[in-house]
Design a protein around this motif. Structure first.
Motif, PDB file in Angstrom:
ATOM      1  N   SER A   5      -0.559  -4.717  16.781  1.00 42.50           N
ATOM      2  CA  SER A   5      -0.780  -4.146  15.441  1.00 42.50           C
ATOM      3  C   SER A   5      -0.900  -5.246  14.402  1.00 42.50           C
ATOM      4  N   LEU A   6      -0.076  -6.278  14.523  1.00 49.91           N
ATOM      5  CA  LEU A   6      -0.143  -7.400  13.585  1.00 49.91           C
ATOM      6  C   LEU A   6      -1.494  -8.099  13.662  1.00 49.91           C
ATOM      7  N   ASN A   9      -4.136  -5.841  12.162  1.00 45.09           N
ATOM      8  CA  ASN A   9      -4.028  -5.812  10.696  1.00 45.09           C
ATOM      9  C   ASN A   9      -4.586  -7.083  10.067  1.00 45.09           C
ATOM     10  N   ILE A  10      -4.372  -8.230  10.689  1.00 44.71           N
ATOM     11  CA  ILE A  10      -4.938  -9.480  10.167  1.00 44.71           C
ATOM     12  C   ILE A  10      -6.458  -9.440  10.227  1.00 44.71           C
ATOM     13  N   LEU A  11      -6.990  -8.995  11.367  1.00 46.54           N
ATOM     14  CA  LEU A  11      -8.455  -8.863  11.481  1.00 46.54           C
ATOM     15  C   LEU A  11      -8.988  -7.829  10.497  1.00 46.54           C
ATOM     16  N   PRO A  54      -3.230  -0.603   8.186  1.00 48.20           N
ATOM     17  CA  PRO A  54      -3.295   0.713   8.814  1.00 48.20           C
ATOM     18  C   PRO A  54      -2.812   0.763  10.269  1.00 48.20           C
ATOM     19  N   PHE A  55      -2.839  -0.361  10.969  1.00 48.33           N
ATOM     20  CA  PHE A  55      -2.481  -0.341  12.380  1.00 48.33           C
ATOM     21  C   PHE A  55      -0.970  -0.399  12.546  1.00 48.33           C
ATOM     22  N   GLY A  56      -0.447   0.515  13.356  1.00 50.45           N
ATOM     23  CA  GLY A  56       0.996   0.632  13.539  1.00 50.45           C
ATOM     24  C   GLY A  56       1.611   1.706  12.659  1.00 50.45           C
ATOM     25  N   GLN A  57       0.789   2.357  11.827  1.00 49.38           N
ATOM     26  CA  GLN A  57       1.248   3.430  10.949  1.00 49.38           C
ATOM     27  C   GLN A  57       0.274   4.599  11.061  1.00 49.38           C
ATOM     28  N   THR A  58       0.701   5.743  10.596  1.00 44.99           N
ATOM     29  CA  THR A  58      -0.180   6.898  10.557  1.00 44.99           C
ATOM     30  C   THR A  58       0.208   7.795   9.377  1.00 44.99           C
ATOM     31  N   TRP A 114     -13.443   3.181  13.028  1.00 39.69           N
ATOM     32  CA  TRP A 114     -12.683   4.404  13.270  1.00 39.69           C
ATOM     33  C   TRP A 114     -11.527   4.531  12.268  1.00 39.69           C
ATOM     34  N   ALA A 115     -10.847   3.427  12.001  1.00 39.01           N
ATOM     35  CA  ALA A 115      -9.755   3.448  11.021  1.00 39.01           C
ATOM     36  C   ALA A 115     -10.286   3.798   9.632  1.00 39.01           C
TER      37      ALA A 115
END
Length: 141
Positions: A5-6, A9-11, A54-58, A114-115
């Motif tokens: 996820s980290l 998120n950086i990308l 957004p990655f690691g959360q919803t 997609w995100a």
């Protein structure tokens, strides 16, 4: 936050997530300046942070987390979402859609596209949503 996820998120920040988070922040500041828009400003700030990482959360309906309906999940929340849609939601959603299309052209950009599509849906109807870590999702139900 997991290492995957980290990394995502950086990308994400490097591939356009930062600019959409800035868009959410601008919407929140404009709403806060009007004073009348303070309830929408709070939602915009929290979703702006979600847009940045957004990655690691919803995003889930607030009543799924709290177990009860409140002012933001009832009829007033629907009215608030309609007002949001008219004044800010549509242009944030268009920004996410355009970014998603541009990212979907590349293979590496498909997960990010997609995100952005998920965030476009949230941009249209944000009131009554809460951002939770994916790890905590099973514990809150």
């Amino acid at each position: 936050m997991s290492p995957v996820s980290l990394l995502l998120n950086i990308l994400w920040i490097a591939l356009g997530g930062f600019w959409m988070a800035v868009g959410w922040a601008v919407a929140a500041v404009i709403m806060a300046i009007t004073i009348i828009g303070l309830p929408w400003a709070r939602a915009a700030f929290s979703i702006g942070v979600y847009t940045l990482f957004p990655f690691g959360q919803t995003a889930v309906p607030r009543e799924a987390v709290t177990g009860s309906e409140d002012i933001g999940t009832g009829p007033l929340g629907v009215i608030g979402n309609i007002i949001w849609l008219v004044f800010a939601g549509w242009w944030l959603a268009i920004g996410h859609l355009v970014t998603a299309v541009l990212l979907a052209v590349t293979i590496i950009g498909i997960p990010f596209a997609w995100a952005h599509l998920k965030l476009a849906g949230i941009a249209l109807w944000p009131i009554g949503k809460v951002i939770v870590p994916i790890d905590d999702l099973g514990l809150r139900r």
